[in-house]
Design a protein around this motif. Structure first.
Motif, PDB file in Angstrom:
ATOM      1  N   PHE A  50       6.597  33.261  62.114  1.00 21.48           N
ATOM      2  CA  PHE A  50       6.716  33.380  60.667  1.00 21.48           C
ATOM      3  C   PHE A  50       7.527  32.213  60.128  1.00 21.48           C
ATOM      4  O   PHE A  50       8.732  32.090  60.396  1.00 21.48           O
ATOM      5  CB  PHE A  50       7.373  34.717  60.303  1.00 21.48           C
ATOM      6  N   LEU A  51       6.851  31.360  59.374  1.00 18.50           N
ATOM      7  CA  LEU A  51       7.466  30.174  58.779  1.00 18.50           C
ATOM      8  C   LEU A  51       7.811  30.478  57.332  1.00 18.50           C
ATOM      9  O   LEU A  51       6.929  30.814  56.543  1.00 18.50           O
ATOM     10  CB  LEU A  51       6.492  28.992  58.861  1.00 18.50           C
ATOM     11  N   LEU A  52       9.090  30.357  56.980  1.00 18.10           N
ATOM     12  CA  LEU A  52       9.558  30.603  55.623  1.00 18.10           C
ATOM     13  C   LEU A  52      10.329  29.400  55.120  1.00 18.10           C
ATOM     14  O   LEU A  52      11.108  28.794  55.877  1.00 18.10           O
ATOM     15  CB  LEU A  52      10.486  31.827  55.557  1.00 18.10           C
ATOM     16  N   ALA A  53      10.129  29.061  53.835  1.00 22.76           N
ATOM     17  CA  ALA A  53      10.880  27.991  53.191  1.00 22.76           C
ATOM     18  C   ALA A  53      11.455  28.501  51.881  1.00 22.76           C
ATOM     19  O   ALA A  53      10.758  29.139  51.081  1.00 22.76           O
ATOM     20  CB  ALA A  53       9.996  26.774  52.935  1.00 22.76           C
ATOM     21  N   ASN A  54      12.721  28.238  51.667  1.00 23.83           N
ATOM     22  CA  ASN A  54      13.408  28.599  50.431  1.00 23.83           C
ATOM     23  C   ASN A  54      12.818  27.790  49.279  1.00 23.83           C
ATOM     24  O   ASN A  54      12.645  26.574  49.375  1.00 23.83           O
ATOM     25  CB  ASN A  54      14.904  28.301  50.611  1.00 23.83           C
ATOM     26  N   THR A  55      12.489  28.458  48.159  1.00 18.30           N
ATOM     27  CA  THR A  55      12.029  27.745  46.960  1.00 18.30           C
ATOM     28  C   THR A  55      12.988  27.917  45.788  1.00 18.30           C
ATOM     29  O   THR A  55      12.641  27.597  44.651  1.00 18.30           O
ATOM     30  CB  THR A  55      10.614  28.199  46.541  1.00 18.30           C
ATOM     31  N   GLY A  56      14.179  28.433  46.057  1.00 20.42           N
ATOM     32  CA  GLY A  56      15.180  28.544  45.009  1.00 20.42           C
ATOM     33  C   GLY A  56      14.853  29.623  44.001  1.00 20.42           C
ATOM     34  O   GLY A  56      14.337  30.689  44.333  1.00 20.42           O
ATOM     35  N   ARG A  57      15.143  29.364  42.740  1.00 17.34           N
ATOM     36  CA  ARG A  57      14.952  30.363  41.683  1.00 17.34           C
ATOM     37  C   ARG A  57      13.501  30.430  41.209  1.00 17.34           C
ATOM     38  O   ARG A  57      13.162  31.236  40.355  1.00 17.34           O
ATOM     39  CB  ARG A  57      15.852  30.043  40.479  1.00 17.34           C
ATOM     40  N   GLU A  58      12.651  29.561  41.725  1.00 17.85           N
ATOM     41  CA  GLU A  58      11.270  29.498  41.277  1.00 17.85           C
ATOM     42  C   GLU A  58      10.351  30.231  42.252  1.00 17.85           C
ATOM     43  O   GLU A  58      10.356  29.960  43.446  1.00 17.85           O
ATOM     44  CB  GLU A  58      10.807  28.043  41.159  1.00 17.85           C
ATOM     45  N   ALA A  59       9.540  31.149  41.703  1.00 17.59           N
ATOM     46  CA  ALA A  59       8.530  31.826  42.503  1.00 17.59           C
ATOM     47  C   ALA A  59       7.270  30.969  42.498  1.00 17.59           C
ATOM     48  O   ALA A  59       6.423  31.072  41.617  1.00 17.59           O
ATOM     49  CB  ALA A  59       8.246  33.208  41.928  1.00 17.59           C
ATOM     50  N   VAL A  60       7.170  30.075  43.466  1.00 18.75           N
ATOM     51  CA  VAL A  60       6.055  29.130  43.538  1.00 18.75           C
ATOM     52  C   VAL A  60       4.772  29.880  43.866  1.00 18.75           C
ATOM     53  O   VAL A  60       4.738  30.700  44.785  1.00 18.75           O
ATOM     54  CB  VAL A  60       6.327  28.060  44.615  1.00 18.75           C
ATOM     55  N   ARG A  61       3.707  29.624  43.111  1.00 17.64           N
ATOM     56  CA  ARG A  61       2.388  30.165  43.444  1.00 17.64           C
ATOM     57  C   ARG A  61       1.678  29.142  44.312  1.00 17.64           C
ATOM     58  O   ARG A  61       1.443  28.017  43.884  1.00 17.64           O
ATOM     59  CB  ARG A  61       1.580  30.451  42.176  1.00 17.64           C
ATOM     60  N   SER A  62       1.342  29.548  45.521  1.00 20.06           N
ATOM     61  CA  SER A  62       0.754  28.617  46.471  1.00 20.06           C
ATOM     62  C   SER A  62      -0.682  28.284  46.095  1.00 20.06           C
ATOM     63  O   SER A  62      -1.445  29.144  45.647  1.00 20.06           O
ATOM     64  CB  SER A  62       0.784  29.222  47.876  1.00 20.06           C
ATOM     65  N   THR A  63      -1.041  27.027  46.293  1.00 16.20           N
ATOM     66  CA  THR A  63      -2.431  26.603  46.131  1.00 16.20           C
ATOM     67  C   THR A  63      -3.140  26.543  47.490  1.00 16.20           C
ATOM     68  O   THR A  63      -4.304  26.159  47.553  1.00 16.20           O
ATOM     69  CB  THR A  63      -2.495  25.208  45.476  1.00 16.20           C
ATOM     70  N   ALA A  64      -2.430  26.930  48.537  1.00 18.06           N
ATOM     71  CA  ALA A  64      -2.975  26.797  49.893  1.00 18.06           C
ATOM     72  C   ALA A  64      -3.031  28.124  50.645  1.00 18.06           C
ATOM     73  O   ALA A  64      -3.156  28.142  51.866  1.00 18.06           O
ATOM     74  CB  ALA A  64      -2.132  25.798  50.677  1.00 18.06           C
ATOM     75  N   GLY A  65      -2.899  29.238  49.925  1.00 20.57           N
ATOM     76  CA  GLY A  65      -3.020  30.533  50.574  1.00 20.57           C
ATOM     77  C   GLY A  65      -1.766  31.043  51.235  1.00 20.57           C
ATOM     78  O   GLY A  65      -1.812  32.011  51.998  1.00 20.57           O
ATOM     79  N   LEU A  66      -0.621  30.411  50.958  1.00 15.24           N
ATOM     80  CA  LEU A  66       0.637  30.939  51.468  1.00 15.24           C
ATOM     81  C   LEU A  66       1.112  32.082  50.572  1.00 15.24           C
ATOM     82  O   LEU A  66       0.658  32.239  49.443  1.00 15.24           O
ATOM     83  CB  LEU A  66       1.693  29.841  51.513  1.00 15.24           C
ATOM     84  N   ALA A  67       2.036  32.871  51.077  1.00 19.84           N
ATOM     85  CA  ALA A  67       2.596  33.971  50.304  1.00 19.84           C
ATOM     86  C   ALA A  67       3.896  33.528  49.650  1.00 19.84           C
ATOM     87  O   ALA A  67       4.692  32.803  50.243  1.00 19.84           O
ATOM     88  CB  ALA A  67       2.857  35.175  51.207  1.00 19.84           C
ATOM     89  N   SER A  68       4.096  33.965  48.411  1.00 17.78           N
ATOM     90  CA  SER A  68       5.357  33.730  47.710  1.00 17.78           C
ATOM     91  C   SER A  68       6.026  35.081  47.501  1.00 17.78           C
ATOM     92  O   SER A  68       5.400  36.020  46.996  1.00 17.78           O
ATOM     93  CB  SER A  68       5.103  33.053  46.360  1.00 17.78           C
ATOM     94  N   SER A  69       7.279  35.195  47.930  1.00 16.42           N
ATOM     95  CA  SER A  69       7.966  36.483  47.927  1.00 16.42           C
ATOM     96  C   SER A  69       9.417  36.308  47.499  1.00 16.42           C
ATOM     97  O   SER A  69       9.924  35.193  47.410  1.00 16.42           O
ATOM     98  CB  SER A  69       7.948  37.108  49.331  1.00 16.42           C
TER      99      SER A  69
END
Length: 471
Positions: free
Chosen positions: A250-269
């Protein structure tokens, strides 16, 4: 001075760790819990066995440490669900595990809503997440009681409360990601409009109290297991990433205060809610990592995971493996995909197949990182890793070679409970900053890329071709 009992309830077992006020691990207990794999993609747990594992592991750890704990925290599987009676706490179904694919038909029925669901929730419409499995339970098993993620039931049995946490709720497909609240329209879409839903707590809230492990202790610091590992490894700034190599990777990356919507099929949580603020993350999954190694064991290519580096060939001699033994997740989202080997000849031996499986796991992680770089608009600079498979030098070197970045191995095998313990300390210590609650660490091992850029790209291109042909 806070002593924490941190319980990590996972797919293959439950781990309980008592963490002292100085961050020292005072005691550890583990209880195995085996999922049952059924025809048609079913994966289930016996709820009573899971609860028993939580109670036994926690009690043994506390008794071994010989201390009174101030706070108990629970890190959970995230997307595993069950039906249960809220009056008695009695299970009304088995737990339907996150790997279960039987709700694929429900997702297929809602396919025309997939884009709207992704925009609202940050998630791909897939049986991996909670709501399709909850809807399937209602259709196929029982209409009685409540149907929730496993954490809500365990917490009810410990505290009597009816709650979940923000990170777990965000994995459901029925939570508005920006508001972090149940979305009535999405609940209706999945046929869950009339369901009683648990209250959503911040990860540093106190959920209640329990006497299940001795003297009365607060219960708080609740979080999904993968997000807990992100906390433990101090990935607190946008772009910082970790990968946990457990049953899956399970690969997770912090995106800060922004809930990024992935254009590549990743999950944003939701990564966590703490200090009145929400931190988000992008994540991608490799469904079979340690479970692929267990498959190698069943084939008698290795006796245990400890044999991987001894058995694996120095070079796979052109053999490629896509270890999709339970389908492919992001960025393909093909639950029907199957595993494949290619490039075999009469000279191929089991040692080449073992090497190819490890390189196939690494290649999937590298594909996730490539997708993540596009969403973040910058490549990952460093990867922090934890989990049992980090003991394999062959696998970790392959990850570094294919991702083209440094890989730092977390020094403890307890990243998930230690991350949950940090949030628990915040729950019972108002004003404590998360960075001050995390135990400082330095890598026990660091891997730098050894392959040339050309070799890595050539391998990745060949592997990608095989993966896409079977996705």
């Amino acid at each position: 001075m806070t002593t924490v009992l941190a319980i990590d309830q996972g797919t293959s077992g439950t781990k309980a760790v008592v963490v002292g006020a100085d961050g020292e691990v005072l005691a550890l207990s583990e209880v195995t819990v085996r999922p049952t794999y059924l025809p048609g993609g079913g994966v289930e747990h016996d709820p009573d066995a899971v609860l028993d594992s939580v109670l036994r592991a926690g009690r043994v750890a506390v008794n071994t440490a010989n201390v009174d704990v101030d706070v108990v925290t629970l890190a959970n599987q995230g997307e595993t669900v069950l039906a249960w009676d809220p009056d008695t706490g009695r299970p009304l179904s088995n737990m339907i595990v996150w790997q279960d694919r039987r709700s694929e038909s429900i997702c297929a029925e809602l396919r025309e809503h997939a884009d709207d669901i992704a925009a609202r929730t940050g998630l791909v419409l897939d049986p991996y997440f909670s709501a399709p499995k909850q809807a399937w339970l209602r259709r196929e098993i029982t209409t009685e009681g409540v149907v929730t993620t496993s954490d809500s039931w365990l917490l009810h049995r410990l505290t009597g409360e009816f709650v979940t946490d923000a990170s777990t709720a965000s994995r459901s497909l029925v939570v508005d990601l920006d508001e972090v609240s149940w979305d009535p329209g999405l609940l209706a879409l999945f046929g869950l409009a009339d369901e009683r839903m648990p209250s959503i707590l911040a990860c540093d809230d106190v959920a209640g109290s329990t006497t299940a492990f001795g003297a009365s202790a607060a219960v708080g610091g609740l979080v999904v297991d993968q997000q807990a590992a992100l906390v433990a490894q101090a990935c607190l700034r946008p772009g910082e990433a970790k990968c946990t190599f457990g049953t899956g990777a399970f690969l997770l990356a912090n995106t800060g205060r922004e809930a990024v919507r992935s254009t590549a099929g990743l999950a944003s949580s939701v990564a966590w809610q703490q200090g009145g603020r929400t931190t988000y993350c992008l994540d991608g999954q490799v469904y079979t990592a340690a479970s692929a190694v267990q498959w190698l064991e069943r084939l008698t290519f290795i006796d245990t995971a400890a044999d991987l580096d001894r058995v694996a060939a120095d070079d796979s001699h052109g053999v490629l493996c896509v270890p999709a033994l339970a389908g492919l997740a992001a960025p393909w989202w093909r639950p029907d995909a199957t595993a494949t080997f290619s490039g075999m000849t009469l000279s191929t031996g089991s040692e080449h197949l073992v090497r190819a499986v490890l390189e196939g796991i690494a290649a999937q992680v590298a594909e996730l990182a490539r997708a993540m770089a596009g969403d973040l608009e910058r490549p990952l600079q460093r990867l922090r890793v934890d989990g049992g498979l980090t003991r394999s030098r062959v696998l970790m070197q392959a990850v570094a070679d294919l991702m083209r970045i440094r890989v730092d191995v977390y020094p403890s095998s307890h990243a998930t409970p230690l991350g949950a313990a940090a949030l628990a300390r915040c729950a019972v210590t108002p004003g404590l900053a998360l960075e001050d609650a995390i135990i400082p660490w330095t890598p026990v091992q660091t891997y730098e890329p050894q392959w040339s850029d050309d070799r890595a790209e050539e391998f990745s291109a060949r592997w990608r071709t095989v993966a896409e042909a079977h996705a």
